[in-house]
Design a protein around this motif. Structure first.
Motif, PDB file in Angstrom:
ATOM      1  N   LYS A 143       0.838  -1.198   0.000  1.00 40.76           N
ATOM      2  CA  LYS A 143       0.000   0.000   0.000  1.00 40.76           C
ATOM      3  C   LYS A 143       0.874   1.250   0.000  1.00 40.76           C
ATOM      4  O   LYS A 143       0.608   2.203  -0.740  1.00 40.76           O
ATOM      5  CB  LYS A 143      -0.908  -0.004   1.225  1.00 40.76           C
ATOM      6  N   ASP A 191       2.149   2.227  -3.368  1.00 38.96           N
ATOM      7  CA  ASP A 191       1.102   2.419  -4.383  1.00 38.96           C
ATOM      8  C   ASP A 191       0.835   1.154  -5.174  1.00 38.96           C
ATOM      9  O   ASP A 191       0.584   1.195  -6.384  1.00 38.96           O
ATOM     10  CB  ASP A 191       1.472   3.573  -5.327  1.00 38.96           C
ATOM     11  N   ALA A 217      -1.608  -1.022  -4.091  1.00 37.14           N
ATOM     12  CA  ALA A 217      -2.744  -1.454  -3.272  1.00 37.14           C
ATOM     13  C   ALA A 217      -3.560  -2.554  -3.947  1.00 37.14           C
ATOM     14  O   ALA A 217      -4.045  -3.470  -3.281  1.00 37.14           O
ATOM     15  CB  ALA A 217      -3.637  -0.258  -2.948  1.00 37.14           C
ATOM     16  N   ASP A 263      -8.803  -0.680   4.464  1.00 41.29           N
ATOM     17  CA  ASP A 263      -7.946   0.458   4.111  1.00 41.29           C
ATOM     18  C   ASP A 263      -7.532   0.413   2.645  1.00 41.29           C
ATOM     19  O   ASP A 263      -7.458   1.452   1.973  1.00 41.29           O
ATOM     20  CB  ASP A 263      -6.700   0.473   4.993  1.00 41.29           C
ATOM     21  N   LYS A 270     -10.410   1.412   0.449  1.00 44.45           N
ATOM     22  CA  LYS A 270     -10.554   2.863   0.538  1.00 44.45           C
ATOM     23  C   LYS A 270      -9.547   3.566  -0.353  1.00 44.45           C
ATOM     24  O   LYS A 270      -9.893   4.500  -1.083  1.00 44.45           O
ATOM     25  CB  LYS A 270     -10.375   3.311   1.991  1.00 44.45           C
ATOM     26  N   LYS A 271      -8.302   3.112  -0.325  1.00 40.98           N
ATOM     27  CA  LYS A 271      -7.249   3.742  -1.133  1.00 40.98           C
ATOM     28  C   LYS A 271      -7.528   3.578  -2.625  1.00 40.98           C
ATOM     29  O   LYS A 271      -7.239   4.480  -3.423  1.00 40.98           O
ATOM     30  CB  LYS A 271      -5.887   3.131  -0.788  1.00 40.98           C
ATOM     31  N   CYS A 272      -8.095   2.434  -2.999  1.00 40.57           N
ATOM     32  CA  CYS A 272      -8.366   2.158  -4.417  1.00 40.57           C
ATOM     33  C   CYS A 272      -9.705   2.712  -4.881  1.00 40.57           C
ATOM     34  O   CYS A 272     -10.050   2.588  -6.072  1.00 40.57           O
ATOM     35  CB  CYS A 272      -8.329   0.648  -4.671  1.00 40.57           C
TER      36      CYS A 272
END
Length: 295
Positions: free
Chosen positions: A71, A74, A76, A104, A107-109
């Protein structure tokens, strides 16, 4: 499936491991942690975490740590696939922690639907008494420190995350319902600001003002946090042109997909009911969630 090393470690090496927060021994997992924390080479650490997983060495920790490093790099999407592919090699005790990492990553993706579904699943587990292995608290770790988390706090935290995900979908009615329930059991200033924003988005300015003023008047946990106070002030400034607005009626009967929020009502009642036994009321035998939703 956590492996362990039986090698004896000299006092000097032991001190080295303590200083760098490394586990003792010389296994694939330990080498991966050394590369991650001491050499600070995340890409090399990912390769070594893969080797640890394939070798069956501390698979629980190796998979979680690898996903976290991915994560940070980058990667993820790769981390999501790794958890889905290898979580069946991990212990039952590791699944909750892996779910938290997965949330998490979703959420990031920007994978909101999957994030929401997993958050709902975690709420169902609490509702059915499956969280924390039936205990009222669990030990959590953050930045190297251990602390106790109650079922009440965990439920509020998950509801807060669920509310935020609904806000990203601009589903402000659903987000409002979730934040109100979260505030019932563990109110804090941050969620109050989010609730205020939900009300603003629905043009319910007087209600929003009341919620936000509670933050500025120090009525909530975290009201002294400068970020929360500044945010509350900014939101209040945003609704100044609407000061004369009357209180809008609260929507009656939110039509959320699968009426999931209705199924949380009994959970909230259980969390706010005084103790009647040696176990938390939430863990008493209750009807399945689907039966409640069908009522």
């Amino acid at each position: 499936m956590e492996g362990s090393s039986t090698m004896k470690v000299s006092p000097r090496k032991e001190a080295y491991h303590v200083i760098h927060k490394l586990p003792p021994g010389d296994t694939p997992y330990v080498r991966a942690k050394h590369v991650q924390l001491v050499q600070k080479d995340p890409e090399a650490a990912i390769v070594l975490f893969w080797k640890a997983i394939n070798a069956g060495d501390r698979v629980d920790s190796a998979l979680k740590d690898m996903a976290v490093v991915m994560k940070q790099q980058d990667r993820a999407e790769e981390a999501i696939e790794a958890i889905k592919s290898f979580r069946d090699r991990c212990s039952k005790q590791a699944q909750e922690s892996l779910d938290n990492v997965l949330i998490d990553l979703y959420k990031k993706c920007g994978r909101l639907e999957e994030q929401i579904e997993l958050l709902k699943q975690k709420l169902r587990m609490i509702y059915q008494g499956e969280a924390f292995n039936g205990r009222p608290t669990k030990t959590a770790r953050s930045h190297g420190r251990k602390f106790q988390v109650t079922v009440r706090q965990e439920t509020s935290r998950i509801l807060g995350n669920l509310g935020w995900a609904y806000m990203q979908q601009t589903n402000y009615e659903a987000a409002e319902a979730v934040y109100r329930k979260a505030q019932m059991i563990d109110p804090d200033a941050n969620k109050a600001c989010n609730l205020g924003l939900c009300l603003i988005k629905q043009a319910r300015y007087a209600e929003a003002r009341s919620v936000l003023e509670d933050v500025l008047q120090g009525k909530l946990c975290g009201s002294d946090d400068p970020k929360s106070r500044n945010r509350a002030e900014e939101l209040l400034h945003e609704i100044e042109p609407w000061q004369s607005a009357t209180v809008s009626s609260v929507p009656s009967g939110l039509s959320l997909e699968d009426a999931f929020m209705e199924g949380l009502d009994k959970l909230m009642n259980q969390l706010t009911t005084p103790y009647r036994s040696r176990r938390l009321p939430i863990f008493e035998e209750i009807s399945p969630l689907r039966d409640q939703l069908a009522c």
